[in-house]
Design a protein around this motif. Structure first.
Motif, PDB file in Angstrom:
ATOM      1  N   ARG A   1       0.852  -1.203   0.000  1.00 53.42           N
ATOM      2  CA  ARG A   1       0.000   0.000   0.000  1.00 53.42           C
ATOM      3  C   ARG A   1       0.886   1.251   0.000  1.00 53.42           C
ATOM      4  O   ARG A   1       1.983   1.232   0.576  1.00 53.42           O
ATOM      5  CB  ARG A   1      -0.886   0.020   1.241  1.00 53.42           C
ATOM      6  CG  ARG A   1      -1.871  -1.133   1.270  1.00 53.42           C
ATOM      7  CD  ARG A   1      -2.696  -1.092   2.557  1.00 53.42           C
ATOM      8  NE  ARG A   1      -3.480  -2.313   2.695  1.00 53.42           N
ATOM      9  CZ  ARG A   1      -3.597  -3.022   3.815  1.00 53.42           C
ATOM     10  NH1 ARG A   1      -2.990  -2.634   4.929  1.00 53.42           N
ATOM     11  NH2 ARG A   1      -4.331  -4.114   3.853  1.00 53.42           N
ATOM     12  N   PRO A   2       0.391   2.344  -0.560  1.00 51.87           N
ATOM     13  CA  PRO A   2       1.222   3.555  -0.655  1.00 51.87           C
ATOM     14  C   PRO A   2       1.696   4.054   0.713  1.00 51.87           C
ATOM     15  O   PRO A   2       2.783   4.593   0.839  1.00 51.87           O
ATOM     16  CB  PRO A   2       0.289   4.585  -1.309  1.00 51.87           C
ATOM     17  CG  PRO A   2      -0.806   3.811  -1.933  1.00 51.87           C
ATOM     18  CD  PRO A   2      -0.924   2.500  -1.210  1.00 51.87           C
ATOM     19  N   ASP A   3       0.871   3.854   1.752  1.00 53.20           N
ATOM     20  CA  ASP A   3       1.234   4.383   3.074  1.00 53.20           C
ATOM     21  C   ASP A   3       1.947   3.342   3.944  1.00 53.20           C
ATOM     22  O   ASP A   3       2.184   3.566   5.123  1.00 53.20           O
ATOM     23  CB  ASP A   3      -0.034   4.849   3.803  1.00 53.20           C
ATOM     24  CG  ASP A   3      -1.020   3.682   3.974  1.00 53.20           C
ATOM     25  OD1 ASP A   3      -0.844   2.652   3.278  1.00 53.20           O
ATOM     26  OD2 ASP A   3      -1.941   3.797   4.792  1.00 53.20           O
TER      27      ASP A   3
END
Ligand SMILES: Cc1ncc(COP(=O)(O)O)c(C=O)c1O
Length: 435
Positions: free
Chosen positions: A165-167
């Motif tokens: 995930r991007p985060d």
């Protein structure tokens, strides 16, 4: 069967293959990541000649051979990991079949006959025989045979580029990806599970995908918690292809069973190996005393002699060091030539196992439609420029996605790496424009 006749290969030397029309190809993928010391090494040719002259074949049920014994000792010495017993078979698929059976019989020997399920991962490949194919996650290669195969539970791969995930930090993603194994074990029932099998660095199916740090350590913990064996398939990434003799040495993880094949004899002969710990061997020694498995050509003396000679070349010429050094250069060259191309989404890999992934849109990582046949089109342009690569499709989910895999020999020079990357860059631009 392919419906077009490939060029007729007539000879090969170093990194080059010559066809019957006189055309020369730079062998940038060693076929399917096989030719690890290049073609025509006189030391290996001589070792094979001497072995055939001395002992061509002796059935492995009745005899062992000096070549097999010396090779087994060499492999155990090549890795610091506690893998102390070796069996030789004829191909990567055979090695995986043997590993799956070894795990199953190990549990029987220890009085746990219920353990038979092997958990595997999507986007992986473990061979083309029915047992190995059923444990892989390569949709294209297994689809026609699905009704003939046992269902095998599969978890998501550890695939940073597509699944993190991007985060999410790399370690957090590694834990999450590994925890999927525990969920699957609990779903299947721990007492039914024999082993978990994974490629340490994923090869042909999704294109040179290394694990994220901590992933395999967590996998090991989970396997130990439930008494499940960890099989690492290093048919493609082992035998120094990524630098260390086994790719898993860099992960600080101790597998129970490892499979090796391609770089073992570097294409000079067909041979594969299954390595296991003393603990596994002990269970057999204290139990039935016999692994119920075998093939006619197991531990073939000529194949063992060839593999031993190839491994000695790697050690003598310090090619493991070259793999790391040239791997870094290859990565830099690929990034310089193709890193800004709008359709090159990722450049990844480890050592001399690297790939570029082609995408329709870099921002969203959206792949091209599978009907476009992109990897095959790039391959055609590569061949036209005298470059052999290993194209792959279904990179993302087994259906969509395109990548080009590179696996040059461990003794590849900087000049040759430059030629490989230039030709690949030209081929990509011929298909997708300057980007
Ligand atoms: C990771 C892995 N396992 C198993 C195999 C099967 O090996 P073989 O084609 O020698 O049967 C391959 C072949 O590409 C592979 O890459």
């Amino acid at each position: 069967m392919a419906n077009c006749v490939p060029p007729l290969a007539v000879s090969a030397s170093g990194i080059e293959i010559l066809d019957s029309t006189g055309k020369r190809y730079l062998d940038a993928s060693g076929g399917a990541a096989v030719s690890c010391i290049g073609h025509g090494d006189a030391r290996v040719v001589e070792a094979i000649r001497q072995q055939v002259a001395a002992l061509d074949y002796a059935h492995n049920v009745s005899f062992t051979s000096e070549a097999a014994e010396e090779l087994a000792a060499f492999l155990c010495d090549a890795t610091p990991l506690p893998l102390e017993k070796v069996q030789f078979v004829g191909s990567g698929s055979e090695a995986v079949e043997a590993a799956l059976k070894l795990a199953r019989q190990y549990h029987i020997e220890r009085g746990e006959p219920g353990r038979h399920v092997v958990i595997t991962r999507l986007q992986s490949y473990h061979g083309n025989t029915l047992g190995a194919l059923a444990r892989g996650g390569n949709v294209a290669r297994s689809r026609p045979y699905a009704p003939m195969m046992v269902e095998s539970p599969r978890i998501e791969p550890c695939f940073d580029y597509h699944c993190r995930r991007p985060d999410e930090s790399l370690p957090a993603y590694g834990q999450r990806a590994a925890d999927a194994l525990e969920e699957e074990i609990l779903r299947v029932g721990p007492d039914n599970v024999s082993a978990f099998i994974a490629e340490t660095v994923v090869g042909a199916t999704s294109g040179a995908v290394p694990p994220v740090p901590g992933y395999f350590q967590r996998i090991r913990e989970i396997c130990d918690r439930y008494g499940i064996l960890l099989i690492l398939d290093e048919v493609m990434c082992g035998a120094s292809r990524t630098g260390p003799f086994l790719a898993c040495e860099a992960e600080d993880v101790q597998p129970d069973i490892v499979t090796l094949a391609k770089g073992l004899a570097g294409g000079y002969q067909s041979i594969a190996a299954v390595m296991c710990t003393q603990r596994i061997h002990q269970a057999f020694a204290e139990g039935s005393g016999r692994f119920v498995h075998g093939h006619t050509f197991m531990a073939h003396p000529v194949a063992c002699a060839a593999a031993l000679a190839v491994q000695k070349v790697i050690r003598q010429d310090r090619l493991d060091i070259n793999v790391v050094r040239q791997g870094e250069i290859l990565g830099h060259l690929l990034k310089a030539r193709l890193g800004h191309h709008s359709h090159v989404g990722d450049i990844r890999g480890r050592g001399l196992l690297q790939a570029i992934e082609l995408v329709a849109d870099r921002g969203s990582k959206q792949p091209f439609s599978s009907t476009r046949g992109l990897a095959a089109a790039v391959d055609v342009e590569c061949r036209a420029r005298g470059l052999m690569v290993y194209p792959g499709t279904g990179t993302v989910d087994g259906v969509v996605g395109d990548h080009i895999l590179l696996a040059p020999p461990y003794n590849v020079s900087c000049v040759e790496l430059g030629q490989i990357v230039e030709r690949l860059g030209d081929a990509v631009e011929a298909v997708l424009g300057k980007g």
